[in-house]
Design a protein around this motif. Sequence first.
Motif, PDB file in Angstrom:
ATOM      1  N   VAL A   1      42.618   7.871 105.310  1.00 27.07           N
ATOM      2  CA  VAL A   1      41.929   8.355 104.110  1.00 27.07           C
ATOM      3  C   VAL A   1      41.869   7.623 102.876  1.00 27.07           C
ATOM      4  CG1 VAL A   1      41.683  10.240 102.440  1.00 27.07           C
ATOM      5  CG2 VAL A   1      42.482  10.704 104.797  1.00 27.07           C
ATOM      6  N   VAL A   2      40.947   7.137 102.350  1.00 23.84           N
ATOM      7  CA  VAL A   2      40.742   6.467 100.906  1.00 23.84           C
ATOM      8  C   VAL A   2      40.115   7.146  99.858  1.00 23.84           C
ATOM      9  CG1 VAL A   2      39.735   4.347  99.839  1.00 23.84           C
ATOM     10  CG2 VAL A   2      40.570   4.241 102.399  1.00 23.84           C
ATOM     11  N   LEU A   3      40.795   7.228  98.644  1.00 19.48           N
ATOM     12  CA  LEU A   3      40.220   8.151  97.625  1.00 19.48           C
ATOM     13  C   LEU A   3      40.294   7.289  96.518  1.00 19.48           C
ATOM     14  CD1 LEU A   3      39.444  11.007  96.440  1.00 19.48           C
ATOM     15  CD2 LEU A   3      41.870  11.477  96.374  1.00 19.48           C
ATOM     16  N   HIS A   4      39.087   7.136  95.649  1.00 18.17           N
ATOM     17  CA  HIS A   4      38.910   6.574  94.492  1.00 18.17           C
ATOM     18  C   HIS A   4      38.283   7.399  93.469  1.00 18.17           C
ATOM     19  CE1 HIS A   4      37.373   3.649  91.571  1.00 18.17           C
ATOM     20  NE2 HIS A   4      36.149   3.946  91.909  1.00 18.17           N
ATOM     21  N   ALA A   5      38.586   7.067  92.415  1.00 14.12           N
ATOM     22  CA  ALA A   5      38.589   7.949  91.234  1.00 14.12           C
ATOM     23  C   ALA A   5      38.686   7.366  89.883  1.00 14.12           C
ATOM     24  CB  ALA A   5      39.266   9.403  91.244  1.00 14.12           C
ATOM     25  N   HIS A   6      38.465   7.884  88.632  1.00 16.39           N
ATOM     26  CA  HIS A   6      38.408   7.374  87.332  1.00 16.39           C
ATOM     27  C   HIS A   6      39.312   8.460  86.472  1.00 16.39           C
ATOM     28  CE1 HIS A   6      34.395   4.928  87.851  1.00 16.39           C
ATOM     29  NE2 HIS A   6      35.176   4.795  88.673  1.00 16.39           N
ATOM     30  N   PRO A   7      40.451   8.486  86.812  1.00 14.52           N
ATOM     31  CA  PRO A   7      41.622   9.311  86.072  1.00 14.52           C
ATOM     32  C   PRO A   7      41.640   8.551  84.913  1.00 14.52           C
ATOM     33  CG  PRO A   7      42.437   8.724  88.281  1.00 14.52           C
ATOM     34  CD  PRO A   7      41.193   7.783  88.097  1.00 14.52           C
ATOM     35  N   PRO A   8      41.846   9.626  83.784  1.00  7.92           N
ATOM     36  CA  PRO A   8      41.951   9.149  82.320  1.00  7.92           C
ATOM     37  C   PRO A   8      42.930   8.003  81.930  1.00  7.92           C
ATOM     38  CG  PRO A   8      41.246  11.322  82.349  1.00  7.92           C
ATOM     39  CD  PRO A   8      41.622  10.926  83.589  1.00  7.92           C
ATOM     40  N   TYR A   9      44.138   8.348  82.353  1.00 10.49           N
ATOM     41  CA  TYR A   9      45.356   7.539  81.989  1.00 10.49           C
ATOM     42  C   TYR A   9      45.431   6.176  82.804  1.00 10.49           C
ATOM     43  CZ  TYR A   9      46.900  11.272  78.955  1.00 10.49           C
ATOM     44  OH  TYR A   9      46.948  12.325  78.044  1.00 10.49           O
TER      45      TYR A   9
ATOM     46  N   VAL B   1      43.795   5.502  96.127  1.00  9.03           N
ATOM     47  CA  VAL B   1      44.918   5.841  96.776  1.00  9.03           C
ATOM     48  C   VAL B   1      44.665   5.691  98.144  1.00  9.03           C
ATOM     49  CG1 VAL B   1      46.011   6.938  94.770  1.00  9.03           C
ATOM     50  CG2 VAL B   1      44.611   8.105  96.121  1.00  9.03           C
ATOM     51  N   LEU B   2      45.579   5.699  98.913  1.00 11.30           N
ATOM     52  CA  LEU B   2      45.448   5.692 100.519  1.00 11.30           C
ATOM     53  C   LEU B   2      46.398   7.181 100.682  1.00 11.30           C
ATOM     54  CD1 LEU B   2      46.504   2.170 101.538  1.00 11.30           C
ATOM     55  CD2 LEU B   2      43.962   3.104 101.065  1.00 11.30           C
ATOM     56  N   GLY B   3      45.736   7.639 101.816  1.00 15.18           N
ATOM     57  CA  GLY B   3      46.612   8.997 102.425  1.00 15.18           C
ATOM     58  C   GLY B   3      46.663   8.917 103.970  1.00 15.18           C
ATOM     59  N   GLU B   4      47.798   9.583 104.339  1.00 14.81           N
ATOM     60  CA  GLU B   4      48.212   9.853 105.741  1.00 14.81           C
ATOM     61  C   GLU B   4      46.847  10.926 106.314  1.00 14.81           C
ATOM     62  OE1 GLU B   4      51.774   8.261 104.335  1.00 14.81           O
ATOM     63  OE2 GLU B   4      50.173   9.659 103.543  1.00 14.81           O
ATOM     64  N   THR B   5      46.847  11.909 105.223  1.00 17.57           N
ATOM     65  CA  THR B   5      45.997  12.910 105.266  1.00 17.57           C
ATOM     66  C   THR B   5      45.030  13.096 103.951  1.00 17.57           C
ATOM     67  OG1 THR B   5      47.440  14.528 104.552  1.00 17.57           O
ATOM     68  CG2 THR B   5      47.420  14.187 106.599  1.00 17.57           C
ATOM     69  N   ILE B   6      44.117  13.947 104.014  1.00 17.88           N
ATOM     70  CA  ILE B   6      43.141  14.191 102.814  1.00 17.88           C
ATOM     71  C   ILE B   6      44.044  14.845 101.799  1.00 17.88           C
ATOM     72  CG2 ILE B   6      41.409  15.574 101.801  1.00 17.88           C
ATOM     73  CD1 ILE B   6      40.069  15.318 104.602  1.00 17.88           C
ATOM     74  N   ALA B   7      44.995  15.849 102.430  1.00 18.02           N
ATOM     75  CA  ALA B   7      45.972  16.537 101.251  1.00 18.02           C
ATOM     76  C   ALA B   7      46.839  15.237 100.575  1.00 18.02           C
ATOM     77  CB  ALA B   7      46.827  17.567 101.999  1.00 18.02           C
ATOM     78  N   LYS B   8      47.287  14.481 101.385  1.00 18.29           N
ATOM     79  CA  LYS B   8      48.284  13.565 100.874  1.00 18.29           C
ATOM     80  C   LYS B   8      47.686  12.639 100.099  1.00 18.29           C
ATOM     81  CE  LYS B   8      52.623  11.810 100.996  1.00 18.29           C
ATOM     82  NZ  LYS B   8      53.305  11.488 102.375  1.00 18.29           N
ATOM     83  N   ALA B   9      46.345  12.179 100.306  1.00 20.34           N
ATOM     84  CA  ALA B   9      45.502  11.345  99.220  1.00 20.34           C
ATOM     85  C   ALA B   9      45.279  12.076  98.000  1.00 20.34           C
ATOM     86  CB  ALA B   9      44.370  10.879  99.933  1.00 20.34           C
TER      87      ALA B   9
END
Length: 230
Positions: A100-108, A170-178
């Motif tokens: 799983v690969v998750l990309h976002a624009h978190p403020p900090y 971030v990367l994840g072993e699962t969707i929840a872990k990402a």
Amino acid sequence: MTRPQPAPPLPDTHATRQALIEACLWMNARHLNQGTSGNISARVADGILITPSGVPYEALTPDAMVTIPLEGLPDGTGGKPSSEWPFHQGLHRARPDMPVVLHAHPPYCSVLAVQRRAIPACHYMIAAFGGEDVPLADYALFGSPELCANMAEIMADRHGCLMANHGSTVLGETIAKACWRLEELEVLARTYLFSSIGGAPHILSSGEIAEVMEAFQSYGPRPAAQEDQR
């Protein structure tokens, strides 16, 4: 460096596709992303499932998720993938242990990314990202081959990074872990920024982080099989 064993792909089911949508809704609700600027993908048997380009998360349906190949260009059928699909594809090839690969624009995280600052070992949870820091990927245009190469290189031995003048991934072993790693990364970014206001944060040593990484190996609940053997 010893590479982890490849993880099996996620099943391409209605439940998996819905879980990807729920992850998008979750990160906006948690103020870890804004609008449709984030994206998520999962490696499946037939390639990579990824969010479509520019569709509001509230309007997403499982059928709207786009399948792209693990290598090569999308064939143009089944919808337009996220504009960030090249670096998702590159990370799935570079890190077969992380489905799983998750990309976002978190403020900090984005503040540090704009300042072009990596996150040093200011807190032991840095170890959750695979090393002694959360590195910063060099700037390149979104969706470009250069950004893809930058991301694959810097994430070769990390589970998360900041992206110069952009955001975080971030990367994840699962969707929840990402999802868990994305929120942990934003907390680390906030901690590092705030701890710099009144002075300089103390940085943990390589040995101290190595101890944490070893301790993490036995952290969390036991697998069911072990519980049965007690």
